[in-house]
Design a protein around this motif. Structure first.
Motif, PDB file in Angstrom:
ATOM      1  N   PRO A   1     -15.894   4.990  -4.719  1.00 33.46           N
ATOM      2  CA  PRO A   1     -16.066   4.335  -3.419  1.00 33.46           C
ATOM      3  C   PRO A   1     -15.083   3.201  -3.168  1.00 33.46           C
ATOM      4  O   PRO A   1     -14.848   2.808  -2.039  1.00 33.46           O
ATOM      5  CB  PRO A   1     -17.494   3.802  -3.474  1.00 33.46           C
ATOM      6  CG  PRO A   1     -17.737   3.557  -4.932  1.00 33.46           C
ATOM      7  CD  PRO A   1     -16.971   4.624  -5.663  1.00 33.46           C
ATOM      8  N   GLY A   2     -14.503   2.678  -4.258  1.00 33.75           N
ATOM      9  CA  GLY A   2     -13.557   1.581  -4.112  1.00 33.75           C
ATOM     10  C   GLY A   2     -13.293   0.936  -5.455  1.00 33.75           C
ATOM     11  O   GLY A   2     -13.829   1.335  -6.487  1.00 33.75           O
ATOM     12  N   PHE A   3     -12.432  -0.085  -5.441  1.00 35.05           N
ATOM     13  CA  PHE A   3     -12.149  -0.808  -6.682  1.00 35.05           C
ATOM     14  C   PHE A   3     -11.547  -2.172  -6.359  1.00 35.05           C
ATOM     15  O   PHE A   3     -11.046  -2.424  -5.264  1.00 35.05           O
ATOM     16  CB  PHE A   3     -11.192  -0.018  -7.587  1.00 35.05           C
ATOM     17  CG  PHE A   3      -9.792   0.138  -7.055  1.00 35.05           C
ATOM     18  CD1 PHE A   3      -8.801  -0.807  -7.325  1.00 35.05           C
ATOM     19  CD2 PHE A   3      -9.451   1.237  -6.273  1.00 35.05           C
ATOM     20  CE1 PHE A   3      -7.517  -0.657  -6.842  1.00 35.05           C
ATOM     21  CE2 PHE A   3      -8.172   1.386  -5.782  1.00 35.05           C
ATOM     22  CZ  PHE A   3      -7.191   0.439  -6.067  1.00 35.05           C
ATOM     23  N   THR A   4     -11.595  -3.045  -7.369  1.00 33.90           N
ATOM     24  CA  THR A   4     -10.948  -4.357  -7.326  1.00 33.90           C
ATOM     25  C   THR A   4     -10.102  -4.476  -8.582  1.00 33.90           C
ATOM     26  O   THR A   4     -10.559  -4.111  -9.675  1.00 33.90           O
ATOM     27  CB  THR A   4     -11.984  -5.484  -7.289  1.00 33.90           C
ATOM     28  OG1 THR A   4     -12.795  -5.349  -6.121  1.00 33.90           O
ATOM     29  CG2 THR A   4     -11.303  -6.850  -7.259  1.00 33.90           C
ATOM     30  N   ALA A   5      -8.861  -4.955  -8.442  1.00 35.15           N
ATOM     31  CA  ALA A   5      -7.990  -5.065  -9.612  1.00 35.15           C
ATOM     32  C   ALA A   5      -6.825  -5.989  -9.310  1.00 35.15           C
ATOM     33  O   ALA A   5      -6.523  -6.295  -8.145  1.00 35.15           O
ATOM     34  CB  ALA A   5      -7.456  -3.680 -10.008  1.00 35.15           C
ATOM     35  N   THR A   6      -6.166  -6.437 -10.385  1.00 33.93           N
ATOM     36  CA  THR A   6      -4.895  -7.130 -10.247  1.00 33.93           C
ATOM     37  C   THR A   6      -3.798  -6.094 -10.432  1.00 33.93           C
ATOM     38  O   THR A   6      -3.747  -5.416 -11.462  1.00 33.93           O
ATOM     39  CB  THR A   6      -4.742  -8.239 -11.307  1.00 33.93           C
ATOM     40  OG1 THR A   6      -5.749  -9.235 -11.078  1.00 33.93           O
ATOM     41  CG2 THR A   6      -3.370  -8.888 -11.204  1.00 33.93           C
ATOM     42  N   GLU A   7      -2.960  -5.955  -9.439  1.00 34.70           N
ATOM     43  CA  GLU A   7      -1.894  -4.954  -9.459  1.00 34.70           C
ATOM     44  C   GLU A   7      -0.549  -5.651  -9.633  1.00 34.70           C
ATOM     45  O   GLU A   7      -0.238  -6.613  -8.932  1.00 34.70           O
ATOM     46  CB  GLU A   7      -1.883  -4.147  -8.160  1.00 34.70           C
ATOM     47  CG  GLU A   7      -0.778  -3.092  -8.109  1.00 34.70           C
ATOM     48  CD  GLU A   7      -0.797  -2.269  -6.836  1.00 34.70           C
ATOM     49  OE1 GLU A   7      -0.004  -1.319  -6.719  1.00 34.70           O
ATOM     50  OE2 GLU A   7      -1.602  -2.588  -5.932  1.00 34.70           O
ATOM     51  N   THR A   8       0.250  -5.145 -10.570  1.00 37.49           N
ATOM     52  CA  THR A   8       1.592  -5.670 -10.808  1.00 37.49           C
ATOM     53  C   THR A   8       2.599  -4.547 -10.639  1.00 37.49           C
ATOM     54  O   THR A   8       2.467  -3.499 -11.275  1.00 37.49           O
ATOM     55  CB  THR A   8       1.726  -6.268 -12.219  1.00 37.49           C
ATOM     56  OG1 THR A   8       0.718  -7.272 -12.406  1.00 37.49           O
ATOM     57  CG2 THR A   8       3.094  -6.903 -12.408  1.00 37.49           C
TER      58      THR A   8
END
Length: 386
Positions: A20-27
């Motif tokens: 359904p979704g996600f939260t993350a730190t993207e580099t």
């Protein structure tokens, strides 16, 4: 290895469809650049982005040559960017200014590729790619299975739809427990906009850390400006009446009379509450030696882009006299201090000036200084005699 590769890939695609979704730190990293952001994604297509690092030498070169970017990487850090699937809100807390755009606009660092919070390629994992088992590894302390990808075909076309694959090859590290793509390393395809900038041996790496699966709070994707926030509503220009929405008088007839035609890409951002706004109007003129382009930026409010232009013109430009007002002429190629091919045959200059609380910038691409000055004088004269 355990699970056969084909079965593993089907499990990855199924996990993506159920996500359904996600939260993350993207580099995002490449040769000479690094962009880092906290991203929150929810289906069907909602995205919130907070940049913490935006080091991009390509953007720096583009800023020196054209200054076409709305915000520099330094300016983006600290801004709130929210896309709700239809509209994008950009909030600049330093100036307490919010801009609403009628499309996705999250200031992607990779030309021609949506990479911020984007894992939609997993839908095509089985039918779009040839798969290769690349062993196991570890990413951010998580055990991962590595899978090599190569597009079966660079382009697919069907009635009313088309899909392109802008890569030659990629290796994806999937979390063995959650099946989330923790790291994506890819080489751009020859036909992609990124290839000339990265080169034949270049590689881009996208890494996700501190990943939390599940849809973020719906309030994450809503932005409500306060009473004190200055709000600009940006819309594409009406080709039939390009200046009709502007809260200030602006004549573009001198450009039409000189043979320039308005082309796609024009926008106007208006603060209706305070009667302020700014616009970008691109024009082209076809001739025997190719097309000449001019862009007119104007406003009774200085956007971030216009403010940078004004400061640079005063610092590096040459003072000139127009029909009614004083202006500044800036040769953008000279800012690089390089002897570029075709420099004399393809000038890149701009003229900035002001009148009655209005700021104007005329940018020429392939337009000589004398012609650009003549166009600016005509625009200045038209503004003084509406």
């Amino acid at each position: 290895m355990g699970t056969p590769l084909a079965d593993f890939a089907r499990s990855v695609a199924a996990a993506y469809r159920d996500l359904p979704g996600f939260t993350a730190t993207e580099t995002i990293r490449g040769s000479g650049f690094e962009v880092k952001a906290r991203v929150r994604f929810a289906r069907p297509e909602r995205l919130a982005v907070d940049y913490s690092t935006y080091e991009d030498p390509i953007a720096g070169l583009d800023e020196a040559l054209t200054a076409a970017r709305e915000f520099t990487g330094e300016e983006l850090i600290g801004m709130t960017i929210v896309y709700d699937g239809r509209l994008t809100w950009i909030h600049d807390p330093k100036a307490n200014v919010a801009i609403r755009k009628p499309w996705r606009s999250v200031f992607e660092p990779l030309p021609g590729i949506d990479a911020v919070g984007e894992i939609g390629f997993l839908e095509w994992l089985i039918r779009g790619f040839l798969l290769r088992d690349a062993g196991e590894g570890e990413v951010g302390g998580r055990k991962a299975r590595l899978v090599g990808l190569k597009p079966k075909r660079p382009y697919r076309s069907q009635l009313l739809t088309s899909v392109s694959f802008p890569i030659r090859r990629a290796t994806v590290a999937f979390d063995q427990e959650t099946l989330f793509p923790l790291r994506i390393a890819f080489s751009p395809g020859h036909g992609s906009a990124l290839f000339p900038l990265i080169g034949p041996n270049g590689e881009i790496t996208i890494e996700y850390t501190d990943v939390r699966l599940g849809a973020p709070d719906p309030e994450t994707f809503r932005f409500s400006p306060t009473e004190e926030t200055r709000v600009f509503l940006e819309e594409p220009l009406d080709r039939e009446d390009p200046t009709g929405r502007l809260p200030f008088p602006l004549s573009i007839e001198p450009l039409s009379e000189a043979g320039f035609r308005l082309i796609e890409g024009g926008t106007a951002a208006v603060d209706e509450k305070n009667g302020k706004g700014y616009c970008t109007l691109p024009f082209a003129k076809d001739g025997s030696e190719g097309s000449s382009l001019v862009t007119l930026r104007a406003g009774n409010y200085l956007s971030r882009n216009m403010s940078r232009r004004k400061s640079l013109a005063a610092e590096k430009g040459k003072r000139i006299e127009l029909a009614e007002n004083e202006g500044w002429l800036l040769d953008r190629r000279s800012l690089l201090g390089l002897d570029l091919p075709g420099e004399k045959d393809h000038p890149l200059c701009e003229i900035s000036w002001g009148r009655d609380g209005l700021f104007l910038f005329l940018i020429g691409d392939g337009v000589g200084e004398e012609e650009l000055i003549s166009l600016a004088e005509s625009l200045d004269r038209a503004g003084s005699n509406p």
